[in-house]
Design a protein around this motif. Structure first.
Motif, PDB file in Angstrom:
ATOM      1  N   LYS A  76      -1.783 -18.831  23.750  1.00 29.21           N
ATOM      2  CA  LYS A  76      -1.561 -19.847  22.715  1.00 29.21           C
ATOM      3  C   LYS A  76      -1.628 -19.294  21.291  1.00 29.21           C
ATOM      4  CE  LYS A  76      -3.046 -23.641  25.681  1.00 29.21           C
ATOM      5  NZ  LYS A  76      -4.099 -24.637  25.973  1.00 29.21           N
ATOM      6  N   LEU A  77      -2.161 -18.077  21.140  1.00 30.57           N
ATOM      7  CA  LEU A  77      -2.177 -17.422  19.832  1.00 30.57           C
ATOM      8  C   LEU A  77      -2.353 -15.929  20.062  1.00 30.57           C
ATOM      9  CD1 LEU A  77      -5.344 -16.520  19.362  1.00 30.57           C
ATOM     10  CD2 LEU A  77      -5.619 -18.807  18.473  1.00 30.57           C
ATOM     11  N   LYS A  78      -2.218 -15.163  18.958  1.00 29.07           N
ATOM     12  CA  LYS A  78      -2.515 -13.734  18.991  1.00 29.07           C
ATOM     13  C   LYS A  78      -3.421 -13.430  17.812  1.00 29.07           C
ATOM     14  CE  LYS A  78       1.850 -12.237  21.086  1.00 29.07           C
ATOM     15  NZ  LYS A  78       3.142 -11.576  20.810  1.00 29.07           N
ATOM     16  N   VAL A  79      -4.387 -12.529  18.005  1.00 27.36           N
ATOM     17  CA  VAL A  79      -5.286 -12.220  16.890  1.00 27.36           C
ATOM     18  C   VAL A  79      -4.530 -11.517  15.761  1.00 27.36           C
ATOM     19  CG1 VAL A  79      -7.395 -12.188  18.270  1.00 27.36           C
ATOM     20  CG2 VAL A  79      -6.106 -10.062  17.978  1.00 27.36           C
ATOM     21  N   SER A  80      -3.341 -11.005  16.063  1.00 30.38           N
ATOM     22  CA  SER A  80      -2.514 -10.382  15.015  1.00 30.38           C
ATOM     23  C   SER A  80      -1.707 -11.410  14.211  1.00 30.38           C
ATOM     24  CB  SER A  80      -1.550  -9.365  15.648  1.00 30.38           C
ATOM     25  OG  SER A  80      -0.754 -10.008  16.628  1.00 30.38           O
TER      26      SER A  80
END
Length: 336
Positions: A76-80
């Motif tokens: 659902k997201l990327k830390v980048s």
């Protein structure tokens, strides 16, 4: 060794009639020492127990960081990702990544250092109101240029957890962390809810102890608003060690040391300080919120976990937890 731990604690917790703390040492996932000292409630004279529920302060950041990594694991997201993807109107959000927030390298103004904080400290704030409170402040440095411990970053992370998951932060933590792990005595903090075995928080003034200053927990939010017990924190640590929540890849991200733009190392992962103690690498994080201080130290190489929770912000457990950890490490190394 238990007697040595007792004497270490009693040098700090000398006042048996005052507030105190609860302490635990676990090795290989099992408790080898657990004891409470002092009073849970001075007015009623109730003693603290090893089941007492304490406010964790910034140990909350561990849970927020793992919640972010859970969302990454779910795709659902990327830390980048840049934070502008989730908060389009955030100033400079196209330069700040989720990684910057997790590692305290974003440069965003820490709301706890703002003079205007006193005006909102007791107000009920939504996460958006909290973000609006600090978002237009000048940044302290460009993203990735420095490490500077920052509560605003974790408030932003809590807000993004809500945006991405569609769940209120408190519900997300409960449903995706507390419930699956059987952490039945862990809560999003409240002064109104009836919480059994609650430890009441105190501060020490010249004339003696006073009840803690009241704040709205919607202000620290995802940077410092959780409550827990020794036993629940052991469930938490065991789950992290056994990859019960996060897969090996996401777990590695949480406990890696990162670098600034210039290549200088940062001794912080995602929600944990990564440092050395008695020659061994440890993962540690403390917390401080009106009336409470906390510290948790995990030694991966020896599978040792030390937790110290106190209900007076006059008793800092940091050095105490480190000394207990050193004592256990020395004993463990000797016994091998």
């Amino acid at each position: 060794m238990n007697n040595q731990i007792d004497s270490l604690i009693m040098t700090v917790m000398a006042d048996k009639q005052g507030p105190g703390g609860a302490f635990m040492v676990a090795q290989k996932g099992k408790i080898i020492y657990q004891k409470a000292f002092g009073k849970a409630n001075l007015e009623l004279g109730n003693n603290l127990t090893t089941e007492s529920v304490f406010q964790l302060g910034s140990m909350t950041k561990q849970f927020t960081a793992v919640a972010v990594l859970l969302l990454e694991q779910q795709g659902k997201l990327k830390v980048s990702d840049h934070i502008s993807k989730y908060i389009p109107d955030y100033p400079g959000g196209d330069k700040i990544t989720i990684h910057h927030l997790l590692t305290h390298t974003s440069g965003v103004k820490d709301f706890t250092k703002m003079k205007a904080l006193a005006e909102i400290a007791q107000k009920e704030m939504t996460p958006k109101m909290m973000v609006d409170f600090f978002k237009d402040e000048p940044v302290d440095f460009a993203p990735g240029e420095r490490f500077e411990y920052n509560n605003s970053g974790y408030v932003l992370l809590g807000y993004m957890i809500e945006q991405v998951s569609g769940e209120v932060y408190a519900d997300f933590i409960r449903q995706h962390i507390f419930v699956p792990l059987g952490m039945e005595h862990s809560y999003y903090a409240s002064d109104r809810q009836v919480i059994y075995n609650r430890a009441y928080g105190y501060q020490k003034k010249e004339h003696g102890y006073v009840n803690k200053t009241a704040i709205s927990f919607s202000v620290p939010f995802a940077s410092g608003a959780l409550m827990s017990t020794l036993g629940d924190l052991l469930k938490w640590q065991n789950a992290l060690s056994q990859n019960k929540l996060l897969n090996a890849n996401e777990t590695t991200k949480a406990f890696s040391r990162y670098k600034l733009n210039n290549g200088e190392p940062v001794n912080y992962g995602y929600g944990w300080h990564i440092k050395e103690l008695s020659g061994l690498t440890v993962r540690a994080h403390g917390g401080s919120i009106f009336g409470f201080k906390s510290m948790g130290i995990y030694v991966p190489g020896e599978d040792i976990y030390v937790v110290a929770l106190t209900n007076c912000d006059c008793n800092s457990p940091t050095l105490l937890a480190e000394n207990i950890t050193k004592l256990i490490i020395t004993g463990t190394v000797k016994s091998k």
